[in-house]
Structure formats: C-alpha cells, structure tokens
Design an enzyme around this catalytic site. Structure first.
Site, mmCIF file in Angstrom:
data_model
loop_
_atom_site.group_PDB
_atom_site.id
_atom_site.type_symbol
_atom_site.label_atom_id
_atom_site.label_comp_id
_atom_site.label_asym_id
_atom_site.label_seq_id
_atom_site.Cartn_x
_atom_site.Cartn_y
_atom_site.Cartn_z
ATOM 1 C CE LYS A 153 -4.987 -13.332 5.316
ATOM 2 N NZ LYS A 153 -4.566 -12.106 4.664
HETATM 3 N N1 PMP Z 1 -7.523 -6.482 3.925
HETATM 4 C C1 PMP Z 1 -6.678 -7.332 3.307
HETATM 5 C C2 PMP Z 1 -6.649 -7.344 1.819
HETATM 6 C C3 PMP Z 1 -5.825 -8.155 4.056
HETATM 7 O O1 PMP Z 1 -4.972 -8.974 3.450
HETATM 8 C C4 PMP Z 1 -5.864 -8.097 5.470
HETATM 9 C C5 PMP Z 1 -4.955 -8.966 6.287
HETATM 10 N N2 PMP Z 1 -5.512 -10.217 6.509
HETATM 11 C C6 PMP Z 1 -6.779 -7.217 6.067
HETATM 12 C C7 PMP Z 1 -7.593 -6.426 5.264
HETATM 13 C C8 PMP Z 1 -6.911 -7.150 7.559
HETATM 14 O O2 PMP Z 1 -7.473 -8.341 8.036
HETATM 15 P P1 PMP Z 1 -7.187 -8.875 9.494
HETATM 16 O O3 PMP Z 1 -7.479 -7.768 10.427
HETATM 17 O O4 PMP Z 1 -8.121 -10.009 9.652
HETATM 18 O O5 PMP Z 1 -5.754 -9.264 9.557
#
Ligand code: PMP
Length: 296
Positions: A153
């Site tokens: 991320k």
């Molecule tokens: N895909 C992307 C591109 C994201 O930015 C997020 C948010 N973090 C998610 C999926 C969902 O991830 P999470 O459930 O860990 O928040």
C-alpha cells in the site's frame, strides 16, 4: 475536517499537536510518492473501543515497507497500543486511523536513510456512503504487478486510484471499477470486488489487486455462513450476467453495487449474499471479542 487545534497525532514516539506538526518539503515521499500507509477503523463496542484487525493492518504496513525497501524499525504491537492511546487522547471511539511511514529529505532515487512514522485519526462515515453504487468501468487499468509491488500500500500507487475515481465522478457515476492490464476484473480505487451468480460468490484472485483485509474477513465470514466462494480470473462478461455485486474495504465496509455502466444487477440488495455478509461484517466489527481470526 480532519483536525482542529486540540487534535493530537503520534509522531516518532511522541504525541504532538496536529496543528503544530510540519513536514520537510524535500521529503522523498512528497516528491516521489515513496512512502507507505494504512487505513484502519475503530468501532465502539459494548466493551469499549475495538480497533478492527489492527495487528493485520500493521503487519501489512510492515510488509508494504519491506517490499519497497523502506526500513521499518517499528514494533507492530507497540503501534497497536499507540493506536488505542491516540484514540483515547482524542476522545474518539468510532474513527478512522491513518498511519503513514514517510521518508526524510532525499532528492535522489536511492533508499532512504531515515524514515518517520505518524498516526492520525478522525471521525469518518462510510467512505462510499450507504446507498448502492453506480460504477463505471475505468479507462485506467490497475498498475502492472511488474511495474510496482501491487501487494504494497504505497502512497504513489494512489495516483492511479485518484485518476480512476475522478474519471468516474466526472461521468456522473459514484465510483470506478478497474480491470487489470490483461483486461480481467481487478478492484475499485480503494476496495475489493465480489459478485454473486446462482448462489455462488466470486472474487478476483490475488496477484493484480491489493490483498484487502476486509476481503479476507468477508472470505472468513462466507465460510462461517456456509457460502460457496470461488477466486479466479473473471471478465466483465462474467460480471454483466451476475445477480448482484459488492465492494468491500476498511473505509467503505461492505457496500452493494447497483449497476456497472448500463447493466443493472437484477437481485434486490435485501435478497443478496452481499447483504448477508454486510450484516455479518457490521456485527463482527462491533463485537468486543474477535470471533474469527486471532488478529485483534
Ligand atoms: N484495494 C485498494 C486499492 C485499496 O486501497 C483498499 C483499501 N485499503 C482495498 C482494496 C481494501 O483493503 P482493506 O480491506 O484492507 O481496507
């Protein structure tokens, strides 16, 4: 909106006022998007505040850092504890927490010498609202996994998400749907995709998407509910004949999708597997004792 003059943030071992914190304009993060972050939610439960899957989020922050060669000298458990203290100091219970690992001044493209961490939190409603979403397929694809570390991320990756979101909104839609560089269904700008067909749930496999912590939770909940789930490579054609679909993510939680461009899903949201999972997710995050994985 995010802070006032009483708000406190955590920065490199200390709690300091948000309004008095500054950053260096020569930071590598500022110029090149070379930093990593997380998005975490805290919920009020009968037994006090619970930071949902906090450990899993900090483990992912560490992994994101390591994948892009940003030294991560922070202790995961300490960051979990600091998060609870941050919420307490700011009198927050239902809140969104944003940890950011950012680099020192360095105008070259080399590894950073020193990195910093900051954690801030604010009250935030469901990111995509609570109405079903009208999506538009983006002209932007997700970054190719050989161009970046797709599982990390990383700040700079979010330019892709911003471009896709703005394009969808400019066309009058609520949100974008991105394909991968081979044209398979990938994910939203900040959420993972599931769809339902003939009583079975489908979700894009890992490899071209961010491995969402909410996605993993939905998979656990689906198993608990005895639902059949398949992970694989799916196309827009598969989605167009689906009965229903939803996005899930920490900020968005579980949110139904009404349509994708001109195609509206036939099932009423109330009757979908997505709605069952939305209810189960909503209950789980507000439960003081984790009933599923041992990740806080
Ligand atoms: N895909 C992307 C591109 C994201 O930015 C997020 C948010 N973090 C998610 C999926 C969902 O991830 P999470 O459930 O860990 O928040």
């Amino acid at each position: 909106m995010y802070y006032n003059n009483k708000t406190v943030i955590y920065r490199d071992g200390k709690f300091v006022k948000a309004s008095e914190s500054t950053t260096d304009l020569y930071s590598q993060t500022m110029h090149y998007g070379y930093g990593v972050f997380e998005g975490i939610r805290a919920y009020a439960t009968d037994n006090g505040t619970r930071v949902f899957k906090s450990k899993a989020h900090y483990e992912r922050l560490k992994k994101s850092s390591e994948l892009v060669n940003i030294p991560f000298d922070f202790d995961v458990q300490e960051l979990v504890d600091v998060t609870y203290e941050l919420l307490e100091r700011n009198n927050l219970t239902d809140a969104y927490v944003r940890p950011l690992v950012f680099c020192d001044p360095n105008m070259s493209l080399s590894r950073p010498n020193k990195v910093s961490i900051m954690l801030c939190a604010w009250e935030w409603g469901a990111y995509l609202g609570d109405k079903q979403l009208r999506l538009s397929v983006s002209s932007f694809c997700r970054p190719h996994p050989r161009s970046i570390k797709i599982e990390a991320k990383v700040c700079g990756h979010y330019v892709n998400s911003i471009l896709a979101t703005n394009e969808a909104k400019d066309k009058g839609f609520d949100e974008a749907l991105l394909l991968d560089s081979d044209g398979y269904l990938a994910e939203g700008p900040g959420a993972n995709l599931f769809f339902e067909k003939d009583g079975v749930l489908y979700t894009p496999q890992l490899g071209n998407i961010l491995p969402g912590i909410t996605r993993a939770t939905v998979l656990e909940l689906a198993e608990e509910l005895g639902l059949k789930v398949k992970q694989g490579l799916y196309t827009l054609k598969d989605l167009e004949v689906a009965d229903s679909a939803f996005y899930c993510g920490t900020a968005a939680e579980v949110i139904g999708i009404e349509s994708v461009d001109a195609v509206t899903f036939p099932k009423a949201w109330q009757d979908t597997l997505g709605k069952q999972l939305q209810d189960a997710y909503s209950k789980l995050v507000r439960t003081s004792e984790p009933t599923l994985s041992p990740t806080h």
